[in-house]
Design a protein around this motif. Sequence first.
Motif, mmCIF file in Angstrom:
data_model
loop_
_atom_site.group_PDB
_atom_site.id
_atom_site.type_symbol
_atom_site.label_atom_id
_atom_site.label_comp_id
_atom_site.label_asym_id
_atom_site.label_seq_id
_atom_site.Cartn_x
_atom_site.Cartn_y
_atom_site.Cartn_z
ATOM 1 N N LYS A 1 0.839 -1.207 0.000
ATOM 2 C CA LYS A 1 0.000 0.000 0.000
ATOM 3 C C LYS A 1 0.867 1.247 0.000
ATOM 4 O O LYS A 1 0.568 2.235 -0.693
ATOM 5 N N GLY A 2 1.949 1.201 0.792
ATOM 6 C CA GLY A 2 2.862 2.346 0.835
ATOM 7 C C GLY A 2 3.530 2.596 -0.501
ATOM 8 O O GLY A 2 3.674 3.744 -0.933
ATOM 9 N N VAL A 3 3.932 1.509 -1.162
ATOM 10 C CA VAL A 3 4.560 1.634 -2.486
ATOM 11 C C VAL A 3 3.576 2.270 -3.477
ATOM 12 O O VAL A 3 3.925 3.169 -4.252
ATOM 13 N N LYS A 4 2.337 1.793 -3.428
ATOM 14 C CA LYS A 4 1.313 2.316 -4.334
ATOM 15 C C LYS A 4 1.097 3.805 -4.114
ATOM 16 O O LYS A 4 1.022 4.593 -5.077
ATOM 17 N N ARG A 5 1.055 4.197 -2.845
ATOM 18 C CA ARG A 5 0.838 5.611 -2.527
ATOM 19 C C ARG A 5 1.990 6.476 -3.036
ATOM 20 O O ARG A 5 1.774 7.568 -3.582
ATOM 21 N N ILE A 6 3.224 5.978 -2.909
ATOM 22 C CA ILE A 6 4.389 6.741 -3.396
ATOM 23 C C ILE A 6 4.344 6.880 -4.910
ATOM 24 O O ILE A 6 4.585 7.965 -5.461
ATOM 25 N N LEU A 7 4.002 5.774 -5.599
ATOM 26 C CA LEU A 7 3.999 5.816 -7.067
ATOM 27 C C LEU A 7 2.826 6.634 -7.616
ATOM 28 O O LEU A 7 2.903 7.178 -8.729
ATOM 29 N N GLU A 8 1.734 6.702 -6.874
ATOM 30 C CA GLU A 8 0.610 7.543 -7.311
ATOM 31 C C GLU A 8 0.858 9.019 -7.026
ATOM 32 O O GLU A 8 0.196 9.884 -7.612
ATOM 33 N N ASN A 9 1.797 9.303 -6.153
ATOM 34 C CA ASN A 9 2.195 10.696 -5.869
ATOM 35 C C ASN A 9 3.711 10.809 -6.028
ATOM 36 O O ASN A 9 4.457 10.933 -5.048
ATOM 37 N N PRO A 10 4.193 10.760 -7.279
ATOM 38 C CA PRO A 10 5.637 10.572 -7.512
ATOM 39 C C PRO A 10 6.473 11.852 -7.435
ATOM 40 O O PRO A 10 7.640 11.829 -7.835
ATOM 41 N N GLN A 11 5.902 12.958 -6.954
ATOM 42 C CA GLN A 11 6.647 14.217 -6.992
ATOM 43 C C GLN A 11 7.998 14.098 -6.274
ATOM 44 O O GLN A 11 9.020 14.610 -6.754
ATOM 45 N N GLY A 12 8.017 13.433 -5.121
ATOM 46 C CA GLY A 12 9.254 13.344 -4.345
ATOM 47 C C GLY A 12 10.348 12.551 -5.028
ATOM 48 O O GLY A 12 11.538 12.712 -4.710
ATOM 49 N N LEU A 13 9.989 11.697 -5.990
ATOM 50 C CA LEU A 13 10.982 10.853 -6.654
ATOM 51 C C LEU A 13 11.834 11.616 -7.661
ATOM 52 O O LEU A 13 12.775 11.053 -8.229
ATOM 53 N N SER A 14 11.517 12.881 -7.887
ATOM 54 C CA SER A 14 12.366 13.684 -8.775
ATOM 55 C C SER A 14 13.689 14.027 -8.101
ATOM 56 O O SER A 14 14.652 14.419 -8.761
ATOM 57 N N ASP A 15 13.755 13.861 -6.779
ATOM 58 C CA ASP A 15 15.021 14.058 -6.065
ATOM 59 C C ASP A 15 15.874 12.795 -6.207
ATOM 60 O O ASP A 15 15.397 11.697 -5.906
ATOM 61 N N PRO A 16 17.146 12.914 -6.651
ATOM 62 C CA PRO A 16 17.975 11.714 -6.873
ATOM 63 C C PRO A 16 18.129 10.837 -5.629
ATOM 64 O O PRO A 16 18.137 9.611 -5.716
ATOM 65 N N GLY A 17 18.240 11.464 -4.450
ATOM 66 C CA GLY A 17 18.383 10.685 -3.224
ATOM 67 C C GLY A 17 17.154 9.851 -2.935
ATOM 68 O O GLY A 17 17.250 8.653 -2.616
ATOM 69 N N ASN A 18 15.969 10.477 -3.044
ATOM 70 C CA ASN A 18 14.710 9.738 -2.847
ATOM 71 C C ASN A 18 14.553 8.626 -3.877
ATOM 72 O O ASN A 18 14.123 7.504 -3.567
ATOM 73 N N TYR A 19 14.875 8.961 -5.121
ATOM 74 C CA TYR A 19 14.742 7.995 -6.221
ATOM 75 C C TYR A 19 15.609 6.769 -5.954
ATOM 76 O O TYR A 19 15.162 5.619 -6.083
ATOM 77 N N HIS A 20 16.857 6.991 -5.528
ATOM 78 C CA HIS A 20 17.782 5.878 -5.286
ATOM 79 C C HIS A 20 17.274 4.992 -4.146
ATOM 80 O O HIS A 20 17.265 3.759 -4.258
ATOM 81 N N GLU A 21 16.839 5.624 -3.052
ATOM 82 C CA GLU A 21 16.361 4.845 -1.908
ATOM 83 C C GLU A 21 15.079 4.079 -2.248
ATOM 84 O O GLU A 21 14.881 2.949 -1.791
ATOM 85 N N PHE A 22 14.227 4.677 -3.076
ATOM 86 C CA PHE A 22 12.993 3.983 -3.468
ATOM 87 C C PHE A 22 13.314 2.762 -4.334
ATOM 88 O O PHE A 22 12.678 1.704 -4.198
ATOM 89 N N CYS A 23 14.311 2.888 -5.211
ATOM 90 C CA CYS A 23 14.727 1.734 -6.019
ATOM 91 C C CYS A 23 15.252 0.610 -5.120
ATOM 92 O O CYS A 23 14.952 -0.571 -5.341
ATOM 93 N N ARG A 24 16.022 0.968 -4.105
ATOM 94 C CA ARG A 24 16.500 -0.026 -3.137
ATOM 95 C C ARG A 24 15.315 -0.690 -2.419
ATOM 96 O O ARG A 24 15.310 -1.895 -2.174
ATOM 97 N N PHE A 25 14.335 0.136 -2.076
ATOM 98 C CA PHE A 25 13.134 -0.353 -1.376
ATOM 99 C C PHE A 25 12.424 -1.409 -2.225
ATOM 100 O O PHE A 25 12.055 -2.491 -1.738
ATOM 101 N N LEU A 26 12.243 -1.128 -3.512
ATOM 102 C CA LEU A 26 11.576 -2.079 -4.399
ATOM 103 C C LEU A 26 12.363 -3.391 -4.508
ATOM 104 O O LEU A 26 11.785 -4.477 -4.487
ATOM 105 N N ALA A 27 13.701 -3.281 -4.613
ATOM 106 C CA ALA A 27 14.523 -4.493 -4.728
ATOM 107 C C ALA A 27 14.419 -5.356 -3.472
ATOM 108 O O ALA A 27 14.360 -6.588 -3.547
#
Length: 1088
Positions: A308-334
Motif C-alpha cells: 500500500k505504501g509503495v502504491k501511494r508513493i507511485l501515485e504521488n511521484p513528486q518526491g521521486l524527482s530528487d535523486p536521493g529519494n529515487y535511489h532509496e525507493f529503487c532499493r526499497f523495491l529491490a
Amino acid sequence: MALHFQSLAELEVLCTHLYIGTDLSQRIEAEKALLELIDSPECLSKCQLLLEQGTTSYAQLLAATCLSKLVSRVSPLPIEQRIDIKNYILHYVASQPKLAPFVFQALIQVIAKISKLGWFEVQKTQFVFREIIADVKKFLQGAVEHCIIGVIILSELTQEMNLVDCSRPSAKHRKIATSFRDTSLKDILVLACSLLKEVFTKPLNLQDQGQQNLVMQVLKLVLNCFDFDFIGSSADESADDHCTIHIPTTWRTIFLEPETLDLFFNLYHSLSPLLSQLALSCLVQFASTRRSLFSSPERAKYLGNLIKGVKRILENPQGLSDPGNYHEFCRFLARLKTNYQLGELVMVKEYPDVIRLIANFTIASLQHWEFSPNSVHYLLTLWQRMVASVPFVKSTEPHLLDTYAPEIMKAFITSRLESVAIVVRDNLNDPLDDTATVFQQLEQLCTVSRCEYEKTYALLIQLFDQNAHNYQKLLHSASGITMEMAIQEGRLTWLVYLVGTVVGGRLTYTSTDEHDVMDGELSCRVFQLMSLMDNRLPQCPNEKVELAILWFLDQFRKTYVGDQLQRTSKVYAHMSEVLGITDENHVLETLTTKIVKNLKYWGRCEPVISRTLQLLNDLCVGYILLKKLRKIDAVKFMLKNHTSEHFPFLGISDSYSLSDFRCRTTFYTALTRLLMVDLGEDEDGFENFMLPLTVSFETVLQIFNNNFKQQDVKRMLIGLARDLRGIAFALNTKTSYTMLFDWMYPAYLPILQKAIERWYGEPACTTPILKLMAELMQNRSERLNFDVSSPNGILLFREASKMICTYGSQILSLGSLSKDQIYPVKLKGISICYSTLKSALCGNYVSFGVFKLYGDNHFDNVLQAFVKMLLSVSHSDLLQYRKLNQSYYPLLEYLTQDHMSFITNLDSPVLLYVLTSISEGLSALDTVVSSSCCTSLDHVLTYLFKHIAKEGKKALRCREATQAGQRLLHFMQQNPNVLQQMMSALMNTIVYEDCRNQWSVSRPLLGLILLNEEYFRELRASLINSQSLPKQEVLAQCFQNLMEGVEQNLSVKNRDRFTQNLSVFRRDVAEALRSDGSSEPCSPDMMS
C-alpha cells in the motif's frame, strides 16, 4: 618539549600545528607532543583547561582527542574518574550550544566509549555506565537544542556499541553488544519512534532549522538501530541489496503495529527531500526484516501494508524527482523481492495496480538513462528475481509478468539506442565505457529477456536489420568516418550486447526449439557483422564494437558450445543456410579464427586482448573440446607461431605496460593445454613448441652481462617468466613436467637467479619470477614424483632455496620502507617465498634428511632465510595482509609437523616471536588462519607432551631428540604465560564466540589443559565465580562433564572423546549464559 609548564597559548600553538599546519615536521612534532600529553599526569587538567579557556575549536578538539585516547586504554582509568569525565562532558555539551560540530562529535564519542568499555562495571550493585540512557532522557525533556544533543548521544552510543575494535578481543565486543541489544536497543528505537510521532502530530515547520535538525537526527538514530549487527554476522556492507535484518523476536510488537509503517510513509510524504530520503532509508530496512519474525498471516498483512505504501508513493511521484529519494525507493523495491516470494506478492489485493505502476516507473527510469544511473541496478534486480520466480509460483492469481517483462526489455533496448546520438553529439560520458556496469545490467536482463521471448526477438531483429542496413550505406558512401558513422557503430554495439544477453538467457529460463531457431537468426546477424568488422582491420578498428562481439561470443559459447548441448540443436537452422555453420565444429573454427585475428591486429589494446584470451582459455576446458580444437587450422597456427611477429602483444616494446604482460600467462596456459592433447612423450614436439622461448633465453644470455639494453633484457625476462608460469600451470603429468624441467635446468634457471639478484627492489620484475618458482614447486597431480633414479626433486629444491635466500638477503638490505611501499616492495615477495617453501615441504618429492646426511646446506640456508624475513615483519602486518598470512601460517603448520628439531633449535626471542604469532592468529576472523594456528600449536604441544612422557626413561637412543625436547620444555618453563594466553584465547572462542572451526580448536585445547592443569582450574573458577549462584552450579557441572572419560594422554581415541565432550560443553555453557545473562554483573571474557 616539556609539557608540565606549557601555558594555554603554547597548547593552542600545538593545536594549530597539529590540525591546520602545513609544515610536515611541525605536525610530526605536534603528534609526538600529543602522545606525551596523554601519558602525562597533567593530562586531565590540561584537557579541562583547553575546554574551558581555549579560544579556538581546535583547542577543544585536542582536548576531546586526548580524552578519547585516555578512556580507550587497555588499562582503564579508575571507575570514579571515568564517571566524573562522563558527567563533566554531559554538563559541558549542555552548556555550550555553539560548539563546532566536529568538537561536539568528538566529545560525544568519548561518552560513548566510556559507556561501552564500562558496560559491565559495577559500583554498589549498579551498572553505573548504563545510566547514560537515563541521563539522555533529561536532555529530551528540554528545549529543541537539548533534545537534539540527547538524540545524537543515543545515536553515537548505538554506533559505538556496533563498532568492532580489532585491538580488543572480539568475544568482549560481542558480549557487550549482545547485552546492549537485549537491555537497551529496543527502548531506544521505541523512544525514537515516539519522538517522530510527537513531531508529526504537531504542525511541521520546515523553515525552523532546529525542528528540521531534530527530525534528521531522530531518523538517523532509527537507521543506526536497524544497522545494528544483531547476531554478530559482520555482514559485508557492499552486499546490502541481499541483506536480511535479523530483528530480535522481542521487537515483534513494534512491527506488527500498522501505525509504525504508516508513520514513516507519512514522514516521507511530509518532509523536504533531504529528510524524506532518510525516511525512505528506514522503510528499506523495514522491508528487509527477516521473514521468520512473523507468522504466515502476520507476514501477509505486513507485506500488504508495505505494498500500500509503495502504491501511494507511485501515485504521488513528486518526491521521486530528487535523486536521493529515487535511489532509496529503487532499493526499497529491490528489497521487497529479496525478502518476499512472488507467490506472496500476487496474493496482495493491490498487486495488479502496483505491478503496473512499478513497470511504468521502471520504463520511465530506463528512458531517462542519464538520471541517477547507479539506481537502475536495483530496478533490474527486482525484475530479474520476479521473472526467475515465475516457474515456482503455485498461486492461481495472475503474476502479469508476461505482460510487463517485454515492455521493460523494449524500454531498455530503445532507450540505449536513443542515448547513442545524444552521447556522440553532446560529447557526454558514454555508458558503454563503463563495461563493468554494462555487463552487470546485461546479466540481470538475461532472465527478463526470455519471458515472452517472441516479442523481444521481433524487436531486436527489426532494429538490427535497420541499423545494419544504415551502417552498410554509410560504409559505401564517400564521406568517410563521420558523426553518423560513430552513432551507427554505437547503436550496433548495444544491439550486439543485447543479442548476447538474450542468447545467454537460454540457460536461465525454460526454452523451446522455436526459441533456439530465434537465437540462431539473431546470432547469424552478429556473425555477419563480425565478419564485416574484421574485414576492415587494421585500418578502422572500433574497440567498443569489438568488446560487444566478444561478449556475444562468450554468451554463445556458454549456451551452445560444450558437452551440455544436444547435437541436433535448432540454433544452426538459419546459420547453416546463410553462413555454412552447421554444427559445433564449425562454430569452434569461427571462434578460433576470430581469436587469432584479434591477437594479430589488436596487440596494443589490452581490454580486447585480455577478453580474447579469456575466451580462448574458457574454450580450452574439457577433453572433448580440446580434441576438437586441436584439429582446427587456426589452433595449429598458434601452436607453431606464438611469436611477437605474428602476435604483437608478445613483444617487449616500451609502448606496452608491464601490467599488460599478465595476459601472456593466460595465453600460454591455453596453448599448452592444446599442445598436451596429442603430445604424449614426443620430446621433439615439445622442443619445437618451446623454440620461441629458447631463442629469447639465448638472447638474454648473450647480452645479460653487458651494460647495454638492460631494460630490454628485464622486460624480456618478465615476459618469459609469465609465459613459463602459464606453461607450468597447464602441465599436470609427470612426463610433461619432466620435459619442462629438463628444458629449464640447468640452462635457464640461473638466469632467473641473476635477475632476482640484480633487480630485487623492483617488484614488477621479481614478482613474476618468484611466482614462476612457486608454480614449479607445486606437486599438483603428483607431477613432481620423479623416477627413483632421478635427482630432479632435490635439484629443483636447491634452485628454489638459492632464489629464496638471494631474494631474502637482498630485500632485507632495503631497510625500513614507507607504509604504502612495504607490501608491494617487500611483503608480497616474502609471501610468495613462503608459499614456495610450503609447497616444497608438503610436496613429498624431497627427502630433507638427505641434505644433512651429505653435508648439503641448502635446506638449512632456506630455513634461516625464512627466519630472517619473518623477524623483519611485525605481528600486525602478519595478520593485516591476507596473502602474507595465507602463506605464512600454512608453512608454519608443515614446519611444526615435520621439522620440530628446527623449531626447538631457534633462539628464545625467535621462538617467542613464532609462538606469539600463533597466539595472535588463534583469534583471527579468517578460519583458514585460525585453523592453521590450531594445527601448528597442536604439533608443538604433542611434541612437548611426548617428551615429558618419556622423561625419566633412561634411553640411550635419540639423545639429540631428547635434548631438543628439553630445550622446548625449558623455554616453556621460562615463559609460562605463552601457553596460558593461548588457552585463554581458545576458551574465549569456545565460550563466547561463533566458533566455526570447533574441531580444529579442540585438538590443541586438550594438550593445553593437560600441560597447564592448574591454570585451567583458575580459568574455570574465574568463569564460574563471575555468575550468579544458580548458574555457578550449572557451569561447574559443564566443566566436570568436559573432562569426563578423558585420560592423561594425547592418543587419537582420547582426543576424539574430548572433542565430543567439548561440543556438548559449548552448547550447555551457551544455554546457561544466555538465560538473563545481561542482568548479572560478570566478567566479559576470560582474559580480564
